[in-house]
Design a protein around this motif. Structure first.
Motif, PDB file in Angstrom:
ATOM      1  N   CYS A   1      41.049 121.761  92.058  1.00 59.26           N
ATOM      2  CA  CYS A   1      41.548 121.072  90.686  1.00 59.26           C
ATOM      3  C   CYS A   1      40.462 120.955  89.791  1.00 59.26           C
ATOM      4  O   CYS A   1      40.674 120.995  88.745  1.00 59.26           O
ATOM      5  CB  CYS A   1      41.982 119.724  91.312  1.00 59.26           C
ATOM      6  N   GLY A   2      39.152 120.647  90.103  1.00 52.89           N
ATOM      7  CA  GLY A   2      38.156 120.443  89.263  1.00 52.89           C
ATOM      8  C   GLY A   2      38.432 119.045  88.439  1.00 52.89           C
ATOM      9  O   GLY A   2      37.739 119.081  87.236  1.00 52.89           O
ATOM     10  N   TYR A   3      39.107 118.109  88.910  1.00 57.03           N
ATOM     11  CA  TYR A   3      39.251 116.910  88.396  1.00 57.03           C
ATOM     12  C   TYR A   3      37.810 116.149  88.088  1.00 57.03           C
ATOM     13  O   TYR A   3      37.935 115.322  86.944  1.00 57.03           O
ATOM     14  CB  TYR A   3      40.272 116.103  88.883  1.00 57.03           C
ATOM     15  N   ALA A   4      36.860 116.356  88.966  1.00 56.52           N
ATOM     16  CA  ALA A   4      35.716 115.494  88.842  1.00 56.52           C
ATOM     17  C   ALA A   4      34.561 116.152  87.985  1.00 56.52           C
ATOM     18  O   ALA A   4      33.713 115.632  87.610  1.00 56.52           O
ATOM     19  CB  ALA A   4      35.118 115.228  90.141  1.00 56.52           C
ATOM     20  N   VAL A   5      35.140 117.291  87.581  1.00 58.72           N
ATOM     21  CA  VAL A   5      34.132 118.346  86.763  1.00 58.72           C
ATOM     22  C   VAL A   5      34.136 117.556  85.239  1.00 58.72           C
ATOM     23  O   VAL A   5      34.924 117.494  84.838  1.00 58.72           O
ATOM     24  CB  VAL A   5      34.217 119.717  86.784  1.00 58.72           C
ATOM     25  N   PRO A   6      32.989 117.397  84.872  1.00 62.08           N
ATOM     26  CA  PRO A   6      32.680 116.626  83.583  1.00 62.08           C
ATOM     27  C   PRO A   6      33.173 117.591  82.370  1.00 62.08           C
ATOM     28  O   PRO A   6      32.659 118.726  82.385  1.00 62.08           O
ATOM     29  CB  PRO A   6      31.394 116.319  83.269  1.00 62.08           C
ATOM     30  N   PHE A   7      33.454 116.889  81.221  1.00 65.57           N
ATOM     31  CA  PHE A   7      33.652 117.868  79.905  1.00 65.57           C
ATOM     32  C   PHE A   7      32.277 118.154  79.429  1.00 65.57           C
ATOM     33  O   PHE A   7      31.367 117.122  79.374  1.00 65.57           O
ATOM     34  CB  PHE A   7      34.420 117.083  78.886  1.00 65.57           C
ATOM     35  N   MET A   8      31.964 119.215  79.061  1.00 68.94           N
ATOM     36  CA  MET A   8      30.848 119.665  78.338  1.00 68.94           C
ATOM     37  C   MET A   8      31.223 120.714  77.156  1.00 68.94           C
ATOM     38  O   MET A   8      31.931 121.415  77.273  1.00 68.94           O
ATOM     39  CB  MET A   8      29.743 120.112  79.424  1.00 68.94           C
ATOM     40  N   ASP A   9      30.142 120.706  76.242  1.00 67.91           N
ATOM     41  CA  ASP A   9      30.457 121.458  75.128  1.00 67.91           C
ATOM     42  C   ASP A   9      29.378 122.810  75.225  1.00 67.91           C
ATOM     43  O   ASP A   9      28.147 122.512  75.316  1.00 67.91           O
ATOM     44  CB  ASP A   9      30.473 120.959  73.664  1.00 67.91           C
TER      45      ASP A   9
END
Length: 180
Positions: free
Chosen positions: A131-139
């Motif tokens: 899932c990757g639900y805990a991976v943060p958003f990064m630009d």
């Protein structure tokens, strides 16, 4: 949540090609596990069960040392954008050096880079998504130019001397096989 697949399908390949970073995991039978981030234009999916990536000069060379004893490798990508996904490709890999017969053909898949140390040829036996639900958003901003600036200041002999000084052994003292 995790799903396993026997090969890289079209959606997996598209996801891999959209990522700006991937991680490589290796270990031999007694060494520390090594996980390295990789970037730049250094990876190609060549088929449903084959990935190659060009390894550029760095401060260590753990992957090469580990593969001399145990040829298993895991590659991992994480989505840092809207779609939460982690993708891993598991398999066995071989190390190709510039002196090896396959080098010219495989290197032709990448932009030329004077600091290319090895190409790793991964035979994928399983792909796993989670899932990757805990991976943060990064630009993503851009590639770093640090590697190219370092290379531009070095001759080919300087780069090989660096391999001789810094890339001959893993942190556990095992040989890496990098020719100098």
């Amino acid at each position: 949540m995790a799903k396993q697949f026997p090969q890289i399908d079209a959606a997996h390949q598209k996801f891999i090609e959209e990522q700006h970073i991937f991680f490589v995991g290796t270990a031999d039978t007694k060494s520390r596990v090594n996980i390295s981030p990789k970037g730049m234009d250094s990876l190609r999916v060549l088929g449903p069960n084959r990935i190659i990536w060009m390894n550029l000069t760095g401060s260590g060379n753990e992957t090469a040392g580990h593969l001399r004893e145990v040829n298993r490798m895991t590659l991992m990508w994480c989505s840092f954008t809207a779609r939460p996904l982690i993708l891993r490709a598991y398999g066995t890999a071989q190390t190709i050096h510039a002196e090896d017969d396959d080098w010219t053909e495989l290197a032709g898949h990448f932009p030329s880079h004077r600091s290319a140390r090895q190409i790793y040829d991964l035979s994928v036996d399983m792909v796993q998504t989670s899932c990757g639900y805990a991976v943060p958003f990064m630009d993503y901003q851009s590639e770093r130019d640090t590697m190219q600036k370092w290379v531009d200041k070095k001759s080919d002999d300087d780069i090989r001397a660096y391999w001789g000084e810094k890339n001959q052994h893993t942190i556990d003292g095992k040989p890496t096989g990098v020719p100098v």
